[in-house]
Scaffold this motif. Structure first.
Motif, PDB file in Angstrom:
ATOM      1  N   GLY A  42      53.223  10.808  39.745  1.00 26.63           N
ATOM      2  CA  GLY A  42      52.994  12.232  39.938  1.00 26.63           C
ATOM      3  C   GLY A  42      51.553  12.658  39.808  1.00 26.63           C
ATOM      4  N   SER A  43      50.638  11.704  39.687  1.00 23.78           N
ATOM      5  CA  SER A  43      49.214  12.010  39.591  1.00 23.78           C
ATOM      6  C   SER A  43      48.456  11.303  40.698  1.00 23.78           C
ATOM      7  CB  SER A  43      48.668  11.576  38.223  1.00 23.78           C
ATOM      8  OG  SER A  43      47.294  11.890  38.093  1.00 23.78           O
ATOM      9  N   LEU A  44      47.249  11.778  40.992  1.00 23.50           N
ATOM     10  CA  LEU A  44      46.383  11.128  41.962  1.00 23.50           C
ATOM     11  C   LEU A  44      45.722   9.926  41.299  1.00 23.50           C
ATOM     12  CD1 LEU A  44      44.685  14.338  43.382  1.00 23.50           C
ATOM     13  CD2 LEU A  44      46.161  12.803  44.688  1.00 23.50           C
ATOM     14  N   SER A  45      45.906   8.753  41.853  1.00 26.48           N
ATOM     15  CA  SER A  45      45.307   7.561  41.263  1.00 26.48           C
ATOM     16  C   SER A  45      43.814   7.535  41.549  1.00 26.48           C
ATOM     17  CB  SER A  45      45.958   6.298  41.819  1.00 26.48           C
ATOM     18  OG  SER A  45      45.300   5.148  41.317  1.00 26.48           O
ATOM     19  N   ILE A 223      37.774  11.832  44.304  1.00 30.36           N
ATOM     20  CA  ILE A 223      38.702  12.745  43.642  1.00 30.36           C
ATOM     21  C   ILE A 223      37.909  13.501  42.595  1.00 30.36           C
ATOM     22  CG2 ILE A 223      40.720  12.913  42.133  1.00 30.36           C
ATOM     23  CD1 ILE A 223      41.849  10.452  43.541  1.00 30.36           C
ATOM     24  N   THR A 224      37.937  14.816  42.677  1.00 29.86           N
ATOM     25  CA  THR A 224      37.172  15.644  41.755  1.00 29.86           C
ATOM     26  C   THR A 224      38.070  16.198  40.653  1.00 29.86           C
ATOM     27  OG1 THR A 224      37.535  17.660  43.048  1.00 29.86           O
ATOM     28  CG2 THR A 224      35.619  16.323  43.617  1.00 29.86           C
ATOM     29  N   GLN A 225      37.426  16.761  39.647  1.00 33.31           N
ATOM     30  CA  GLN A 225      38.167  17.366  38.544  1.00 33.31           C
ATOM     31  C   GLN A 225      37.857  18.862  38.512  1.00 33.31           C
ATOM     32  OE1 GLN A 225      37.504  15.425  34.807  1.00 33.31           O
ATOM     33  NE2 GLN A 225      39.423  16.123  33.945  1.00 33.31           N
ATOM     34  N   LEU A 230      42.988  16.841  38.578  1.00 34.57           N
ATOM     35  CA  LEU A 230      42.397  16.031  39.628  1.00 34.57           C
ATOM     36  C   LEU A 230      42.738  16.622  40.988  1.00 34.57           C
ATOM     37  CD1 LEU A 230      43.165  12.450  38.272  1.00 34.57           C
ATOM     38  CD2 LEU A 230      41.073  13.783  38.017  1.00 34.57           C
ATOM     39  N   CYS A 231      41.765  16.578  41.913  1.00 37.37           N
ATOM     40  CA  CYS A 231      41.934  17.228  43.219  1.00 37.37           C
ATOM     41  C   CYS A 231      41.375  16.367  44.346  1.00 37.37           C
ATOM     42  CB  CYS A 231      41.206  18.575  43.252  1.00 37.37           C
ATOM     43  SG  CYS A 231      41.689  19.742  41.975  1.00 37.37           S
ATOM     44  N   ILE A 232      42.045  16.450  45.501  1.00 42.47           N
ATOM     45  CA  ILE A 232      41.539  15.915  46.768  1.00 42.47           C
ATOM     46  C   ILE A 232      40.919  17.071  47.537  1.00 42.47           C
ATOM     47  CG2 ILE A 232      42.245  15.024  49.028  1.00 42.47           C
ATOM     48  CD1 ILE A 232      42.183  12.832  47.047  1.00 42.47           C
ATOM     49  N   ILE A 233      39.795  16.802  48.208  1.00 42.21           N
ATOM     50  CA  ILE A 233      39.071  17.871  48.886  1.00 42.21           C
ATOM     51  C   ILE A 233      39.496  17.968  50.350  1.00 42.21           C
ATOM     52  CG2 ILE A 233      36.802  18.688  49.612  1.00 42.21           C
ATOM     53  CD1 ILE A 233      35.656  17.315  47.138  1.00 42.21           C
ATOM     54  N   GLY A 234      39.920  19.168  50.733  1.00 40.72           N
ATOM     55  CA  GLY A 234      40.170  19.509  52.123  1.00 40.72           C
ATOM     56  C   GLY A 234      39.473  20.826  52.394  1.00 40.72           C
ATOM     57  N   LYS A 235      40.156  21.752  53.088  1.00 38.36           N
ATOM     58  CA  LYS A 235      39.562  23.080  53.252  1.00 38.36           C
ATOM     59  C   LYS A 235      39.529  23.810  51.908  1.00 38.36           C
ATOM     60  CE  LYS A 235      43.742  25.660  54.566  1.00 38.36           C
ATOM     61  NZ  LYS A 235      44.371  26.455  55.632  1.00 38.36           N
ATOM     62  N   LYS A 236      40.310  23.294  50.959  1.00 34.30           N
ATOM     63  CA  LYS A 236      40.247  23.724  49.575  1.00 34.30           C
ATOM     64  C   LYS A 236      40.528  22.495  48.722  1.00 34.30           C
ATOM     65  CE  LYS A 236      45.092  25.117  49.150  1.00 34.30           C
ATOM     66  NZ  LYS A 236      46.026  26.256  48.935  1.00 34.30           N
ATOM     67  N   LYS A 237      40.569  22.662  47.420  1.00 34.74           N
ATOM     68  CA  LYS A 237      40.859  21.536  46.541  1.00 34.74           C
ATOM     69  C   LYS A 237      42.354  21.486  46.252  1.00 34.74           C
ATOM     70  CE  LYS A 237      36.258  21.374  44.481  1.00 34.74           C
ATOM     71  NZ  LYS A 237      35.434  21.492  43.253  1.00 34.74           N
ATOM     72  N   TYR A 238      42.970  20.370  46.638  1.00 33.63           N
ATOM     73  CA  TYR A 238      44.406  20.198  46.495  1.00 33.63           C
ATOM     74  C   TYR A 238      44.716  19.345  45.267  1.00 33.63           C
ATOM     75  CZ  TYR A 238      44.700  21.865  51.339  1.00 33.63           C
ATOM     76  OH  TYR A 238      44.620  22.619  52.491  1.00 33.63           O
ATOM     77  N   THR A 239      45.601  19.833  44.407  1.00 36.42           N
ATOM     78  CA  THR A 239      45.988  19.096  43.214  1.00 36.42           C
ATOM     79  C   THR A 239      47.046  18.045  43.565  1.00 36.42           C
ATOM     80  OG1 THR A 239      47.775  20.623  42.631  1.00 36.42           O
ATOM     81  CG2 THR A 239      45.561  21.152  41.808  1.00 36.42           C
ATOM     82  N   ALA A 240      47.381  17.235  42.572  1.00 37.33           N
ATOM     83  CA  ALA A 240      48.383  16.185  42.785  1.00 37.33           C
ATOM     84  C   ALA A 240      49.712  16.766  43.252  1.00 37.33           C
ATOM     85  CB  ALA A 240      48.578  15.381  41.501  1.00 37.33           C
ATOM     86  N   ASP A 242      50.152  19.391  45.021  1.00 36.27           N
ATOM     87  CA  ASP A 242      50.001  19.779  46.430  1.00 36.27           C
ATOM     88  C   ASP A 242      50.110  18.549  47.330  1.00 36.27           C
ATOM     89  OD1 ASP A 242      49.447  22.539  45.913  1.00 36.27           O
ATOM     90  OD2 ASP A 242      47.357  22.028  45.475  1.00 36.27           O
ATOM     91  N   VAL A 243      49.396  17.495  46.952  1.00 34.64           N
ATOM     92  CA  VAL A 243      49.327  16.301  47.795  1.00 34.64           C
ATOM     93  C   VAL A 243      50.646  15.541  47.795  1.00 34.64           C
ATOM     94  CG1 VAL A 243      48.125  14.112  48.172  1.00 34.64           C
ATOM     95  CG2 VAL A 243      46.837  16.116  47.428  1.00 34.64           C
ATOM     96  N   PHE A 244      51.291  15.473  46.627  1.00 37.48           N
ATOM     97  CA  PHE A 244      52.548  14.739  46.493  1.00 37.48           C
ATOM     98  C   PHE A 244      53.621  15.654  45.900  1.00 37.48           C
ATOM     99  CE2 PHE A 244      49.227  11.407  45.914  1.00 37.48           C
ATOM    100  CZ  PHE A 244      49.490  10.666  47.063  1.00 37.48           C
ATOM    101  N   PRO A 245      54.306  16.423  46.735  1.00 34.29           N
ATOM    102  CA  PRO A 245      55.341  17.326  46.203  1.00 34.29           C
ATOM    103  C   PRO A 245      56.542  16.566  45.648  1.00 34.29           C
ATOM    104  CG  PRO A 245      55.452  17.255  48.593  1.00 34.29           C
ATOM    105  CD  PRO A 245      54.226  16.492  48.200  1.00 34.29           C
ATOM    106  N   ASN A 246      56.702  15.335  46.078  1.00 38.79           N
ATOM    107  CA  ASN A 246      57.722  14.435  45.543  1.00 38.79           C
ATOM    108  C   ASN A 246      57.258  13.008  45.805  1.00 38.79           C
ATOM    109  OD1 ASN A 246      58.529  13.724  48.280  1.00 38.79           O
ATOM    110  ND2 ASN A 246      59.694  15.649  48.323  1.00 38.79           N
TER     111      ASN A 246
END
Length: 285
Positions: A42-45, A223-225, A230-240, A242-246
């Motif tokens: 459930g987290s961004l590695s 991956i930024t904090q 932790l966030c992945i950068i797109g048009k905004k910063k997406y949290t874990a 957001d990126v992995f809803p399941n």
């Protein structure tokens, strides 16, 4: 979005001057159990996890800043799950981290500085992993509070695991899920667009376009904090979340649907520039 992309490019341009080598002897497309940016509980590695136990070597000249033992720390970038780990400091506040080591094989307990290629230890089973005895490796940019995708700084492998782009799901603000192969008509509004997550490999970039115009692009350079998340950068910063809803889905990006007929373009690509693309004709009311 433009400001975020520019700042990201500036960081990566400054890093491109540094040359690291892989911390294990040979790297092929089958060398990893998990890629940078994958879903990990459930987290961004922020790590890559190797698939085979081997000797671990320093990826670049550096100073030993810490030798962690099991459960000695617990933070986003240095979680207790690393087990026995060695942290090296390099130029421009870059840090390399070697986790899941066999403490009994550590050869550097009395060292302060290591040359590139110096043997650190053998990989072990001191940390928590799906498979034991595999090195967990990460690079941290302490100045910018970011984890860097090691593939950005390392020699390129000749091949990467092939990515698949399938199982497209569109989700509205009410969290209603629509299979794009079944639903071709949508109400106007903001949507998140997902694909079926690859089990090991993670894309280097994902893009969403409407009628040929790019509306979102997620980059797995780093991956930024942000606010301790932790966030992945797109048009905004997406949290874990957001990126992995399941455990099955991964975010391609967001898109605002406006009334009319539209072609929705979706792509994923790897570090070598291999691209998978899908296009869908939809109607927006």
């Amino acid at each position: 979005m433009k400001k975020t992309i520019i700042s990201t490019l500036l960081i990566l341009t400054s890093l491109s001057a540094f040359s690291f080598d892989w911390p294990q002897a040979e790297v092929t497309k089958n060398s990893f159990n998990s890629y940078f940016g994958q879903n990990r509980g459930g987290s961004l590695s922020t790590s890559i996890i190797f698939s085979e136990p081997e000797e671990v070597k320093a990826a670049e000249n550096g100073y030993i800043t810490a030798i962690l033992t099991e459960n000695s720390d617990d933070s986003e970038f240095f979680p207790s799950t690393l087990g026995t780990a060695v942290i090296l400091a390099h130029n421009d506040e870059l840090i390399s981290v070697y986790g899941n080591l066999d403490e009994e094989t550590l050869t550097i307990k009395n060292e302060k500085e290591l040359d590139a290629g110096a043997i650190i230890a053998s990989s072990g089973s001191s940390g928590y992993q799906e498979n034991n005895s595999n090195l967990e490796f990460k690079i941290i940019d302490a100045k910018n509070k970011s984890a860097i995708n090691p593939n950005v700084l390392m020699p390129r492998a000749e091949e990467e695991l092939p990515l698949s782009l399938s199982g497209i799901i569109i989700v509205n603000k009410n969290n209603d899920y629509y299979d794009i192969n079944t639903y071709k008509t949508y109400s106007s509004g903001l949507y998140k667009i997902y694909f079926k997550r690859n089990p090991i490999a993670a894309p280097y970039k994902t893009t969403v376009s409407i009628n040929g115009v790019l509306v979102d692009q997620l980059s797995y350079d780093m991956i930024t904090q942000e606010n301790n998340k932790l966030c992945i950068i797109g048009k905004k910063k997406y949290t874990a979340s957001d990126v992995f809803p399941n455990n099955d889905l991964q975010l391609l990006g967001e898109a605002m649907f406006t009334p009319g007929r539209a072609t929705l373009g979706l792509t994923i690509s790897d570090m070598l520039g291999n691209v998978k693309q899908l296009n869908y004709n939809i109607v927006i009311k």
